[in-house]
Design a protein around this motif. Sequence first.
Motif, PDB file in Angstrom:
ATOM      1  N   GLY A 438       0.820  -1.199   0.000  1.00 11.42           N
ATOM      2  CA  GLY A 438       0.000   0.000   0.000  1.00 11.42           C
ATOM      3  C   GLY A 438       0.858   1.256   0.000  1.00 11.42           C
ATOM      4  N   ARG A 439       0.238   2.412   0.038  1.00 11.51           N
ATOM      5  CA  ARG A 439       0.971   3.661  -0.032  1.00 11.51           C
ATOM      6  C   ARG A 439       1.767   3.894   1.250  1.00 11.51           C
ATOM      7  N   PHE A 440       2.960   4.461   1.061  1.00 16.64           N
ATOM      8  CA  PHE A 440       3.831   4.807   2.180  1.00 16.64           C
ATOM      9  C   PHE A 440       3.859   6.325   2.288  1.00 16.64           C
ATOM     10  N   HIS A 441       3.624   6.843   3.480  1.00 13.43           N
ATOM     11  CA  HIS A 441       3.592   8.286   3.685  1.00 13.43           C
ATOM     12  C   HIS A 441       4.955   8.739   4.212  1.00 13.43           C
ATOM     13  N   PRO A 442       5.740   9.405   3.383  1.00 16.70           N
ATOM     14  CA  PRO A 442       7.102   9.790   3.802  1.00 16.70           C
ATOM     15  C   PRO A 442       7.064  10.867   4.873  1.00 16.70           C
ATOM     16  N   GLY A 443       8.091  10.838   5.738  1.00 16.08           N
ATOM     17  CA  GLY A 443       8.201  11.838   6.784  1.00 16.08           C
ATOM     18  C   GLY A 443       8.871  13.103   6.278  1.00 16.08           C
ATOM     19  N   PRO A 444       9.025  14.090   7.164  1.00 19.43           N
ATOM     20  CA  PRO A 444       9.598  15.386   6.749  1.00 19.43           C
ATOM     21  C   PRO A 444      11.047  15.283   6.281  1.00 19.43           C
ATOM     22  N   VAL A 445      11.826  14.373   6.855  1.00 24.77           N
ATOM     23  CA  VAL A 445      13.220  14.236   6.421  1.00 24.77           C
ATOM     24  C   VAL A 445      13.275  13.721   4.991  1.00 24.77           C
ATOM     25  N   THR A 446      12.488  12.688   4.699  1.00 24.47           N
ATOM     26  CA  THR A 446      12.452  12.156   3.334  1.00 24.47           C
ATOM     27  C   THR A 446      12.007  13.235   2.352  1.00 24.47           C
ATOM     28  N   GLN A 447      10.973  13.970   2.711  1.00 25.26           N
ATOM     29  CA  GLN A 447      10.467  15.025   1.836  1.00 25.26           C
ATOM     30  C   GLN A 447      11.544  16.092   1.601  1.00 25.26           C
ATOM     31  N   TRP A 448      12.258  16.482   2.654  1.00 23.04           N
ATOM     32  CA  TRP A 448      13.277  17.523   2.537  1.00 23.04           C
ATOM     33  C   TRP A 448      14.410  17.080   1.624  1.00 23.04           C
ATOM     34  N   VAL A 449      14.929  15.871   1.856  1.00 26.74           N
ATOM     35  CA  VAL A 449      16.060  15.367   1.057  1.00 26.74           C
ATOM     36  C   VAL A 449      15.648  15.181  -0.392  1.00 26.74           C
ATOM     37  N   PHE A 450      14.454  14.648  -0.608  1.00 24.62           N
ATOM     38  CA  PHE A 450      14.003  14.400  -1.980  1.00 24.62           C
ATOM     39  C   PHE A 450      13.779  15.720  -2.716  1.00 24.62           C
ATOM     40  N   THR A 451      13.208  16.698  -2.020  1.00 18.65           N
ATOM     41  CA  THR A 451      12.904  17.983  -2.658  1.00 18.65           C
ATOM     42  C   THR A 451      14.172  18.784  -2.951  1.00 18.65           C
ATOM     43  N   HIS A 452      15.087  18.839  -1.965  1.00 21.99           N
ATOM     44  CA  HIS A 452      16.289  19.657  -2.129  1.00 21.99           C
ATOM     45  C   HIS A 452      17.408  18.916  -2.851  1.00 21.99           C
ATOM     46  N   GLN A 453      17.282  17.597  -2.969  1.00 17.86           N
ATOM     47  CA  GLN A 453      18.329  16.786  -3.589  1.00 17.86           C
ATOM     48  C   GLN A 453      19.687  17.033  -2.925  1.00 17.86           C
ATOM     49  N   LEU A 454      19.659  17.152  -1.594  1.00 18.39           N
ATOM     50  CA  LEU A 454      20.867  17.353  -0.801  1.00 18.39           C
ATOM     51  C   LEU A 454      20.898  16.331   0.330  1.00 18.39           C
ATOM     52  N   PRO A 455      22.096  15.871   0.714  1.00 17.01           N
ATOM     53  CA  PRO A 455      22.176  14.931   1.836  1.00 17.01           C
ATOM     54  C   PRO A 455      22.007  15.649   3.161  1.00 17.01           C
ATOM     55  N   LEU A 456      21.633  14.885   4.167  1.00 15.51           N
ATOM     56  CA  LEU A 456      21.540  15.385   5.538  1.00 15.51           C
ATOM     57  C   LEU A 456      22.422  14.523   6.426  1.00 15.51           C
ATOM     58  N   VAL A 457      23.303  15.166   7.177  1.00 16.01           N
ATOM     59  CA  VAL A 457      24.097  14.464   8.185  1.00 16.01           C
ATOM     60  C   VAL A 457      23.765  15.105   9.521  1.00 16.01           C
ATOM     61  N   VAL A 458      23.049  14.401  10.358  1.00 14.97           N
ATOM     62  CA  VAL A 458      22.589  14.944  11.638  1.00 14.97           C
ATOM     63  C   VAL A 458      23.289  14.185  12.759  1.00 14.97           C
ATOM     64  N   SER A 459      24.244  14.883  13.413  1.00 10.14           N
ATOM     65  CA  SER A 459      24.988  14.261  14.506  1.00 10.14           C
ATOM     66  C   SER A 459      24.221  14.302  15.814  1.00 10.14           C
ATOM     67  N   ARG A 460      23.396  15.364  15.981  1.00 11.16           N
ATOM     68  CA  ARG A 460      22.585  15.516  17.182  1.00 11.16           C
ATOM     69  C   ARG A 460      21.176  15.910  16.758  1.00 11.16           C
ATOM     70  N   PRO A 461      20.156  15.542  17.508  1.00 15.24           N
ATOM     71  CA  PRO A 461      18.777  15.879  17.123  1.00 15.24           C
ATOM     72  C   PRO A 461      18.571  17.358  16.840  1.00 15.24           C
TER      73      PRO A 461
END
Length: 721
Positions: A438-461
């Motif tokens: 069924g459909r998967f609802h992506p979270g905000p991180v997935t949406q951000w990375v997919f939209t900006h086409q940039l990686p995210l490296v998060v060492s701390r929340p």
Amino acid sequence: MAPLDLNHPPLCSIDFPLELTPDEIVSLSGPINTLLKSSYLLGAAFETDTIFNSLFDIAEEIAKVESCGHLRHSVVGPNGWEVAILRSPGPPPESEHALHHIAPGAIACHFGKAVLLDPEHEESFRETCDAWGSRSLLACPIRRDRDILGALVFGKKESHPFTRVQVKLLWVLAMQAQNHLQRNESLNAKSLYSFLDPLTHLYNRPYFNNQLEKEILRSRRSGESFTLLMLDIDGFRGYSDRFLNASGDIALQEFAGILGGSVREVDTVAHMGGSGFAVILLESNTDGALALANRIIQRFRRHLLPGIDGSRTERLSASIGIASFPADSFDLADLLSKADRALYAARERGEGKAFPYHEIAENGHLKPGGKDLPVNKIFDAGRSVVDMDKFLEILLFTAMQGLGAGRGSIVVKDPGGDFSLTAAVGFDRYDEHLTAAGRFHPGPVTQWVFTHQLPLVVSRPEDSPVGHPFKKNGYQTESFLSLPLTHHGQSLGVLHLTNRMDQRPFTWEDLKAFGPIASEIAKILTQGMAFRGNVRSFSLSILSSLSGALELRFPFLSGHAVRVRDLSVRVGQRMGLEDGDLDALRHAAALHDVGIVGIPGDILAKTGNLSDEEMELVRKHPFLGSKMLEGVPGMDAVRRTILEHHENFDGTGYPYGLRGEDISMTARILSVSEFFDSLVSPRPYRDGFLQEEATRMVKAGESTLFDREVCNVFFEELRSS
């Protein structure tokens, strides 16, 4: 007035057909709906009084019955009958009326069928009807197999007499009551004896048969296979005759011990009587069962049994036949038969051998039956497509080990714009719903990375540029690495890694190290998505050709799939289905009957009524059709629609008895369209109905067979076309 002679009663049996005609069904939507719900209304009660009180309420509603009773055979009652339950508007029965109270049951038993006692046609019935406080009585015998155990009696007073339609409705209700009583009797009987064989302390044959039926139902729902082993001790009779009687019992007990010690706790082991045993191996296939069977044979061959004077000098062997569900069979009786035939083939090869059923036809022991497609070929075809998701999961897991990541996932956006979770590693059982179809609802991180086409490296929340739930389902995210998956400028999805096992945070150095792997995954996704598209198109082309071939083989199906497809899509559009759901509905409707390739042709072309066994075979076709699409990318919704298109809205359909909104909307639409076109189309056993008649029959099925909302839109579409 001549007295009533129960040994030679006047002719009063009902000789007209008791089945409801299509016209009667259309004109009796209310009573029919009540009858369809009678199993629910009767409930799951096991008390006879409770069952009959509910039954009498239903009889009053569907046929205006005013008195009811349950009569049963009795060795102490007059003429072998007694009143078990009586509901009457009049005073309690008097002793001098005892004969007349049991008379309807005795007369129904005499004729062996339903009887109608009406004083206006036969004066000798007047006292009997008066004793029941009625002007006419209907008595329907209750059977167990061929034996009549009792009778249900229905009486009318104010609305005399019974019409033919009311007789038919009450007869159907009596059959429902008979089924409930037999279930009640069966369950009560089971409580009186143990399911264990007293000699071997294994399960006995009744328990085994019951468990096998349950496993078949469970397997049909879950898709998990299981394997049946039929075992027999070679030369057991000769061994028992040569030595002390106790030696045979000891051999059975010790073989039972070997069996019990060779299988898992979840498996079922039973003594079937004599020297025969059986085993149900859950979630197993033929190869695993064959390996187990050979281990059992070797253990028993090395085991010493009592000989002369009880000394341990004798050895025996065992033969084992193996059949798997559903690869070898989709039917309980057929599965048992094939396991027995495999056991016979094992004995033919000599003592101490195990033999799987699927080798019988291949080795020429038995000829494959008929010209129909074996069911196991359908299952093999369903497993033949390369599973890209599994390959990506393995690649992701291997790459995660390099960075010591605790969790990893790959989220992909398909050409239609929907996201799907393609691979997930390290998630707990609590999160298994993430990988459901069924459909998967992506979270905000997935949406951000997919939209900006940039990686995210998060060492701390607190370093995250987006609002992200850092604790979900009990899992605390401390650090994560998210990379866009692109190939030649095309955005494919996002890869996530979470929480290193050594508690260190992810860094940009980790991103550099993981970058090449992400590029390889993107390449595989590009090729895989193209491959999936080709496989999907190729598979649909093959199945469409197969559907056309079926129409050539069975001319009465000609044009049916196309008409059902077009009608279903128009209804779906009118209901406002999204494009993805419409696409799934279009393909499912076109292929909804493809599973009949696994049904014997002589059954499909039969002009008479089908037997229960034949009907069970026909009811496999939604499951088989769904199975033929297994492994075809992007077809999960199509598979579900095909699987559920014979489910009824009130839960009386098949294969799983789903109810209401548990049935997919696409399947609910297909159900109405398929039913309607089947009615207006000729079949080997009848001519096609006129559109007006078919429409009335669909209307009669509202809220029972079909979703009322779908029906309303369906009628709108018919009126506008």
